[in-house]
Design an enzyme around this catalytic site. Structure first.
Site, PDB file in Angstrom:
ATOM      1  N   ARG A  39      -5.464 -12.703 -10.687  1.00 55.46           N
ATOM      2  CA  ARG A  39      -5.386 -13.039  -9.267  1.00 55.46           C
ATOM      3  C   ARG A  39      -3.962 -12.959  -8.715  1.00 55.46           C
ATOM      4  O   ARG A  39      -3.583 -13.725  -7.827  1.00 55.46           O
ATOM      5  CB  ARG A  39      -5.978 -14.433  -8.988  1.00 55.46           C
ATOM      6  CG  ARG A  39      -7.430 -14.576  -9.398  1.00 55.46           C
ATOM      7  CD  ARG A  39      -8.352 -13.606  -8.669  1.00 55.46           C
ATOM      8  NE  ARG A  39      -9.720 -13.767  -9.117  1.00 55.46           N
ATOM      9  CZ  ARG A  39     -10.268 -13.068 -10.110  1.00 55.46           C
ATOM     10  NH1 ARG A  39      -9.560 -12.149 -10.736  1.00 55.46           N
ATOM     11  NH2 ARG A  39     -11.519 -13.276 -10.452  1.00 55.46           N
ATOM     12  N   SER A  45     -13.649 -18.316  -2.657  1.00 58.73           N
ATOM     13  CA  SER A  45     -13.174 -19.287  -3.645  1.00 58.73           C
ATOM     14  C   SER A  45     -11.767 -19.738  -3.274  1.00 58.73           C
ATOM     15  O   SER A  45     -10.864 -18.915  -3.139  1.00 58.73           O
ATOM     16  CB  SER A  45     -13.163 -18.663  -5.048  1.00 58.73           C
ATOM     17  OG  SER A  45     -14.468 -18.337  -5.455  1.00 58.73           O
ATOM     18  N   GLU A  92      -5.923 -20.255  -4.517  1.00 59.71           N
ATOM     19  CA  GLU A  92      -6.038 -18.805  -4.541  1.00 59.71           C
ATOM     20  C   GLU A  92      -5.851 -18.272  -3.125  1.00 59.71           C
ATOM     21  O   GLU A  92      -5.300 -17.203  -2.908  1.00 59.71           O
ATOM     22  CB  GLU A  92      -7.417 -18.399  -5.080  1.00 59.71           C
ATOM     23  CG  GLU A  92      -7.637 -16.911  -5.229  1.00 59.71           C
ATOM     24  CD  GLU A  92      -8.958 -16.621  -5.926  1.00 59.71           C
ATOM     25  OE1 GLU A  92      -9.776 -15.889  -5.337  1.00 59.71           O
ATOM     26  OE2 GLU A  92      -9.177 -17.130  -7.031  1.00 59.71           O
TER      27      GLU A  92
END
Length: 309
Positions: free
Chosen positions: A177, A227, A297
């Site tokens: 990520r 998310s 994130e």
């Protein structure tokens, strides 16, 4: 009078007037339906225009922010000053041999569907990722065991000086990520994905299965940024949040999803301040209960209303 009038006039020398919006609501361009206004919201239609806009921002010393399709992003209620650049009009997808070439403003979902149509395998994992190709590279997006670095062959980017570069995957430091794209100040214009020939029905079966899993487990009926948190080592963020009994709890119109604890949804006319407050509440509660620090994130940009005033 347009704020940054000089920059506005110079932008009209670079691109068409319909591509330069003044005092534009950013909430119209984010998945969460949140965000204040952009002083100048610019949607270039060519690589040359992107380069010229970057060079202009440097020359006239105007704040400059790149906005993807707003899927993994929260923009504060005070909005963003200066030039906000959106690449949504750079959305061409094509095939070159066993390669899918996609411009940064194209949806990564659409790139995976084009690969299916061309009987090419390797992008199936991206069939449910709600972001652009540029955003997918920015965060090395992934799902269901696959990620961008598994199939990326090259990327074309513009650097902070406005120069066009063609980079290999190893030049981007693609990790879980993350990438070096934000640190380097790169603007992704194009990606080439190296894929393998496959059978249409086999590829489609995988994509159908992943789509079912996504639609059955994720709260797609409400605006959200997907998310919110990265997976902490040894844990799952959603499970920690669920075990903290936070589902259904929120601030204002923002709430931890009752369908998937890893999502925070804009359930009813929430503000960015509400949304960020829920993020902080979740982080604080999980830390107190399990001693685990949840790392965001999702990115947060812009000013609070008080700052703008």
């Amino acid at each position: 009078m347009v704020k940054y009038q000089h920059a506005y006039e110079k932008l009209l020398d670079i691109t068409s007037k319909e591509n330069v919006l003044v005092d534009e609501h950013i909430r119209n361009h984010t998945y969460t339906r949140l965000g204040g206004r952009a002083d100048l919201f610019v949607t270039p239609t060519s690589y040359d225009e992107v380069q010229d806009i970057v060079k202009l921002a440097n020359k006239v010393d105007v704040p400059f922010t790149l906005l993807g399709n707003g899927s993994n992003l929260i923009v504060r209620d005070g909005g963003i000053r200066g030039i906000v650049l959106s690449l949504k009009k750079l959305d061409t997808i094509s095939r070159e041999g066993h390669r899918i070439v996609a411009q940064s403003g194209a949806a990564i979902i659409d790139a995976s569907r084009r690969a299916l149509d061309e009987h090419l395998s390797g992008l199936e994992f991206a069939c449910g990722i709600p972001g652009t190709v540029g955003g997918a590279l920015f965060m090395n997006a992934g799902a269901y065991g696959g990620e961008i670095k598994d199939c990326l062959e090259y990327a074309k980017v513009v650097d902070p000086n406005g120069d066009l570069l063609k980079l290999a995957p190893e030049d981007l430091d693609l990790e879980y990520r993350s990438s070096n794209i934000p640190d380097k100040g790169y603007i992704v214009l194009e990606a080439g994905f190296k894929l393998e020939p496959g059978e249409y029905e086999d590829i489609k079966a995988v994509m159908d299965d992943l789509t079912y899993k996504r639609e059955s487990k994720q709260p797609l009926e409400f605006p959200s940024c997907g998310s919110v948190f990265k997976r902490p080592p040894g844990y799952f963020a959603g499970k920690l949040i669920q075990d903290s009994e936070l589902q259904g709890k929120g601030v204002g119109g923002a709430e931890v999803s009752t369908k998937h604890a890893g999502f925070i949804v804009n359930k009813e006319n929430c503000t960015a301040t509400d949304y960020i407050s829920v993020i902080e509440m979740v982080q604080k509660t999980v830390k107190e209960k399990f001693g685990v620090s949840l790392e965001r994130e999702v990115k947060i940009l812009g000013e609070d209303l008080e700052e703008k005033k």
